[in-house]
Design an enzyme around this catalytic site. Structure first.
Site: not given
Length: 257
Positions: A147, A160
């Site tokens: 990401s 995350y």
């Protein structure tokens, strides 16, 4: 002569989290490029829908291999079953991931463990398992879906972001260690794409406007725009690339969010 082939005809690819969203799009895109594709997630019905889309292409064959990727034995068994059916594994896409948006002061051990297990450890176990086959073959491609949040601090939660940053670094270390076996390891770092998991956030006008304000291209991504980089990394066009992360983020990482 100077345009490398993006054709993946005859290649065998395995995609985790292939039942929905980005994983489904990647699996279908790889099939469209010529791959036979193994599909893994927990939910068989979702995988069957992806397999149906692949069947409609009348190109690559789909292998439905449901399992819990957070359980080592199930991950190893799924890849072994795929190799037994398809004959080999040329491409692994570690796409499966999840998030729990908890402020750092409120993160529990259970949340930490679940996100790390899903986003990071499962990718390592899948890579380790696939690499054993790829080493014997003398070649292979591993593509980790990280990401932009692994590169730039975002409002996505500390756990995350930490797992996605670790995945980028794991990509580098595995690329360095496994190059001797002909295995190339790269990553893709997306920003926001429209999927069932992001739809609720993107329907929040204030949140969506904040995204657009900080994204130079002034829009979120379309799923085919993350498929292209994956097909590229899996193809001959990326023969001299390893340990790299392609940020597919509309320019967000230029200055963060």
């Amino acid at each position: 002569m100077y345009l490398p082939s993006f054709n993946l005809e005859g290649k065998k690819a395995f995609v985790t989290g292939a039942g929905r969203g980005i994983g489904r799009a990647i699996a279908v895109g790889l099939a469209e490029a010529g791959c036979d594709v193994g599909l893994m997630s927990r939910t068989r019905s979702d995988l069957e829908e992806t397999a149906s889309l692949i069947a409609g292409l009348k190109k690559g064959q789909a292998y439905v291999v449901p399992g819990d990727l957070t359980v080592r034995d199930e991950m190893e068994a799924a890849i072994r079953e795929f190799v037994d059916q398809a004959g080999q594994i040329d491409i692994l896409v570690n796409n499966a991931g999840m998030n729990i948006r908890t402020p750092a002061l409120e993160v529990t051990d259970a949340e930490w463990d679940l996100i790390v297990q899903t986003n990071l450890k499962s990718a390592f176990v899948a890579s380790q398992t696939a690499a054993r086959y790829m080493k014997e073959q003398g070649n292979g491609r591993i593509i980790n879906i990280s990401s932009v949040g692994g590169h730039t601090a975002l409002r996505t939660g500390v756990v995350y972001g930490s797992t996605k940053a670790a995945l980028i670094h794991m990509t580098k270390v595995l690329a360095m260690e496994w190059a001797q076996y002909g295995i190339q390891v790269n990553a893709v770092g997306p920003w926001y794409f429209r999927t069932p998991l992001t739809e609720k956030l993107l329907n929040d006008e204030a949140y969506m406007q904040a995204i657009l304000d900080r994204t130079p291209l002034k829009r979120v991504g379309n799923l085919e725009e993350v498929v292209g980089p994956v097909v590229f990394l899996a193809s001959e066009a990326a023969n001299y690339m390893t340990g790299q992360t392609l940020l597919v983020d509309g320019g967000l990482s230029i200055y963060g969010f």
